[in-house]
Write a protein that holds these residues in place. Structure first.
Motif, PDB file in Angstrom:
ATOM      1  N   VAL A   1     -45.467  64.377  18.814  1.00 43.43           N
ATOM      2  CA  VAL A   1     -44.519  63.625  18.245  1.00 43.43           C
ATOM      3  C   VAL A   1     -45.212  62.128  18.323  1.00 43.43           C
ATOM      4  O   VAL A   1     -45.319  61.514  17.208  1.00 43.43           O
ATOM      5  CB  VAL A   1     -43.124  63.509  18.643  1.00 43.43           C
ATOM      6  CG1 VAL A   1     -42.490  62.787  18.196  1.00 43.43           C
ATOM      7  CG2 VAL A   1     -42.507  65.003  18.536  1.00 43.43           C
TER       8      VAL A   1
ATOM      9  N   GLU B   1     -38.545  64.400  17.872  1.00 41.25           N
ATOM     10  CA  GLU B   1     -38.857  65.787  18.179  1.00 41.25           C
ATOM     11  C   GLU B   1     -39.625  66.206  16.764  1.00 41.25           C
ATOM     12  O   GLU B   1     -39.524  65.366  15.605  1.00 41.25           O
ATOM     13  CB  GLU B   1     -37.780  66.598  18.190  1.00 41.25           C
ATOM     14  CG  GLU B   1     -36.790  66.463  19.480  1.00 41.25           C
ATOM     15  CD  GLU B   1     -35.488  67.286  19.586  1.00 41.25           C
ATOM     16  OE1 GLU B   1     -35.605  68.365  18.831  1.00 41.25           O
ATOM     17  OE2 GLU B   1     -34.858  67.040  20.612  1.00 41.25           O
ATOM     18  N   VAL B   2     -40.219  67.389  16.872  1.00 38.62           N
ATOM     19  CA  VAL B   2     -40.977  67.792  15.748  1.00 38.62           C
ATOM     20  C   VAL B   2     -40.001  68.333  14.586  1.00 38.62           C
ATOM     21  O   VAL B   2     -39.059  68.469  14.803  1.00 38.62           O
ATOM     22  CB  VAL B   2     -42.055  68.813  16.000  1.00 38.62           C
ATOM     23  CG1 VAL B   2     -43.296  68.426  16.961  1.00 38.62           C
ATOM     24  CG2 VAL B   2     -41.474  69.873  16.598  1.00 38.62           C
ATOM     25  N   ARG B   3     -40.566  68.587  13.423  1.00 38.62           N
ATOM     26  CA  ARG B   3     -39.518  68.905  12.581  1.00 38.62           C
ATOM     27  C   ARG B   3     -39.270  70.183  12.795  1.00 38.62           C
ATOM     28  O   ARG B   3     -39.870  71.260  13.510  1.00 38.62           O
ATOM     29  CB  ARG B   3     -40.665  69.033  11.187  1.00 38.62           C
ATOM     30  CG  ARG B   3     -40.908  67.782  10.392  1.00 38.62           C
ATOM     31  CD  ARG B   3     -41.293  67.759   9.069  1.00 38.62           C
ATOM     32  NE  ARG B   3     -43.042  68.424   9.332  1.00 38.62           N
ATOM     33  CZ  ARG B   3     -43.772  68.755   8.151  1.00 38.62           C
ATOM     34  NH1 ARG B   3     -43.422  68.477   7.104  1.00 38.62           N
ATOM     35  NH2 ARG B   3     -45.074  69.185   8.732  1.00 38.62           N
ATOM     36  N   PRO B   4     -38.049  70.777  12.233  1.00 43.90           N
ATOM     37  CA  PRO B   4     -37.171  70.006  11.186  1.00 43.90           C
ATOM     38  C   PRO B   4     -35.978  69.214  12.016  1.00 43.90           C
ATOM     39  O   PRO B   4     -35.025  68.933  11.424  1.00 43.90           O
ATOM     40  CB  PRO B   4     -36.690  71.282  10.386  1.00 43.90           C
ATOM     41  CG  PRO B   4     -36.585  72.315  11.375  1.00 43.90           C
ATOM     42  CD  PRO B   4     -37.726  72.136  12.493  1.00 43.90           C
ATOM     43  N   SER B   5     -36.273  68.906  13.443  1.00 53.15           N
ATOM     44  CA  SER B   5     -35.165  68.162  13.881  1.00 53.15           C
ATOM     45  C   SER B   5     -35.110  66.782  13.468  1.00 53.15           C
ATOM     46  O   SER B   5     -36.122  66.136  12.797  1.00 53.15           O
ATOM     47  CB  SER B   5     -35.671  67.907  15.486  1.00 53.15           C
ATOM     48  OG  SER B   5     -34.926  67.033  15.991  1.00 53.15           O
ATOM     49  N   ILE B   6     -33.636  66.517  13.446  1.00 50.67           N
ATOM     50  CA  ILE B   6     -33.168  65.229  12.893  1.00 50.67           C
ATOM     51  C   ILE B   6     -32.930  64.287  14.234  1.00 50.67           C
ATOM     52  O   ILE B   6     -32.141  63.279  13.730  1.00 50.67           O
ATOM     53  CB  ILE B   6     -32.169  65.161  11.912  1.00 50.67           C
ATOM     54  CG1 ILE B   6     -30.881  66.019  12.689  1.00 50.67           C
ATOM     55  CG2 ILE B   6     -32.527  66.164  10.892  1.00 50.67           C
ATOM     56  CD1 ILE B   6     -29.684  66.028  11.746  1.00 50.67           C
TER      57      ILE B   6
ATOM     58  N   TYR C   1     -37.976  59.404  14.637  1.00 48.14           N
ATOM     59  CA  TYR C   1     -37.671  60.670  15.144  1.00 48.14           C
ATOM     60  C   TYR C   1     -38.331  61.205  16.665  1.00 48.14           C
ATOM     61  O   TYR C   1     -39.362  60.586  16.855  1.00 48.14           O
ATOM     62  CB  TYR C   1     -38.154  61.791  14.104  1.00 48.14           C
ATOM     63  CG  TYR C   1     -37.370  61.733  12.749  1.00 48.14           C
ATOM     64  CD1 TYR C   1     -36.224  62.332  12.934  1.00 48.14           C
ATOM     65  CD2 TYR C   1     -37.951  60.918  11.984  1.00 48.14           C
ATOM     66  CE1 TYR C   1     -35.278  62.171  11.652  1.00 48.14           C
ATOM     67  CE2 TYR C   1     -37.083  60.859  10.697  1.00 48.14           C
ATOM     68  CZ  TYR C   1     -35.960  61.401  10.595  1.00 48.14           C
ATOM     69  OH  TYR C   1     -35.424  61.356   9.338  1.00 48.14           O
TER      70      TYR C   1
ATOM     71  N   ASN D   1     -40.482  63.957   9.425  1.00 45.83           N
ATOM     72  CA  ASN D   1     -39.165  64.648   9.487  1.00 45.83           C
ATOM     73  C   ASN D   1     -38.254  64.197   8.604  1.00 45.83           C
ATOM     74  O   ASN D   1     -37.373  65.007   8.194  1.00 45.83           O
ATOM     75  CB  ASN D   1     -38.385  64.492  10.906  1.00 45.83           C
ATOM     76  CG  ASN D   1     -39.063  64.689  12.091  1.00 45.83           C
ATOM     77  OD1 ASN D   1     -40.376  64.284  12.124  1.00 45.83           O
ATOM     78  ND2 ASN D   1     -38.592  65.313  13.185  1.00 45.83           N
TER      79      ASN D   1
ATOM     80  N   GLN E   1     -42.422  59.029   8.151  1.00 46.76           N
ATOM     81  CA  GLN E   1     -42.366  59.827   9.316  1.00 46.76           C
ATOM     82  C   GLN E   1     -42.102  61.240   8.627  1.00 46.76           C
ATOM     83  O   GLN E   1     -41.208  61.562   7.540  1.00 46.76           O
ATOM     84  CB  GLN E   1     -41.491  59.693  10.052  1.00 46.76           C
ATOM     85  CG  GLN E   1     -41.535  58.472  10.883  1.00 46.76           C
ATOM     86  CD  GLN E   1     -40.452  58.300  11.998  1.00 46.76           C
ATOM     87  OE1 GLN E   1     -40.290  59.062  13.009  1.00 46.76           O
ATOM     88  NE2 GLN E   1     -39.821  56.882  11.931  1.00 46.76           N
TER      89      GLN E   1
ATOM     90  N   THR F   1     -33.217  61.291  16.631  1.00 43.08           N
ATOM     91  CA  THR F   1     -33.798  59.966  16.380  1.00 43.08           C
ATOM     92  C   THR F   1     -33.284  59.035  17.682  1.00 43.08           C
ATOM     93  O   THR F   1     -32.271  59.443  18.360  1.00 43.08           O
ATOM     94  CB  THR F   1     -33.207  59.334  15.205  1.00 43.08           C
ATOM     95  OG1 THR F   1     -31.964  58.576  15.218  1.00 43.08           O
ATOM     96  CG2 THR F   1     -33.870  59.879  13.974  1.00 43.08           C
TER      97      THR F   1
END
Length: 208
Positions: A180, A61-66, A59, A15, A13, A68
């Motif tokens: 996502v 959300e889209v990057r840079p979210s962490i 994950y 992220n 993934q 999960t």
């Protein structure tokens, strides 16, 4: 039979990485027949029912979210497995093989895949429907050749052919945003077989 598989590090993934993801538990039961058995050789085949349960994280959300979320899915069907242990080249090489076929008949995310096709087609009119891909037969053909060069040195070659048109261990959560959801689902689609080869050199020393 009972089997538990996972990845030490899931880097599929964008992220980031996830440890020990996903966990896949496989249970099967059936009838087995010994086709060949002597002091050096064994060939056994078995046929029966199989069920697989996957527990994983993705994950949300889209990057840079962490952020999960955890998920669980199941499938079940028929399984046919044949294993073989055979000496080759005047017993200088030992072959171990496993041919496994799994035909799923039920899948807990079958309806979610149909909804996914609608979402993906709305985002991309060239989208190829995948709602029925989980029904294709999974194939796993493992071959290992090992040889002892000296008393302390050995080599091993492994070749694995794997075909899984749709990896049912993936997550299909249609509540996620298309940006996502679509990459998460599409990475589980396999339009061709995969071949993996590994070569290992082993050192052994007898203490007693």
């Amino acid at each position: 039979a009972f089997r538990l598989d996972t990845q030490f590090l899931d880097q599929s993934q964008p992220n980031g990485s996830l440890t020990l993801n996903p966990l896949r538990l496989k249970l099967s039961a059936g009838l087995a027949k010994v086709l060949l058995h002597d002091a050096d050789r064994d060939v056994i085949t078995r046929f029966g029912l199989g069920a697989r349960t996957t527990m994983g994280r993705v994950y949300t959300e889209v990057r840079p979210s962490i952020a999960t979320a955890s998920y669980t899915n199941d499938d079940a069907g028929l399984e046919w497995v044949t294993t073989a242990t055979l000496p080759l080249l005047s017993k200088r090489v030992l072959y171990k093989g496993r041919l496994g076929l799994f035909q799923a008949f039920v899948y807990s995310q079958a309806n979610a895949l149909k909804d996914y096709d609608v979402i993906a087609a709305a985002a991309d009119n060239t989208h190829r429907p995948i709602a029925d891909d989980w029904k294709a037969t999974d194939l796993n053909f493992e071959n290992t050749f090992s040889a002892k060069i000296t008393a302390n040195l050995g080599v091993e070659l492994t070749a694995q052919l794997f075909y899984n048109k749709y990896d049912s261990s993936g997550n299909v959560d249609t509540k996620l945003l298309p940006a996502v959801l679509i990459p998460q689902v599409e990475r589980n689609v396999r339009r061709a077989g995969q071949l993996r080869e590994t070569f290992a050199i082993a050192l052994a020393y007898r203490l007693f």
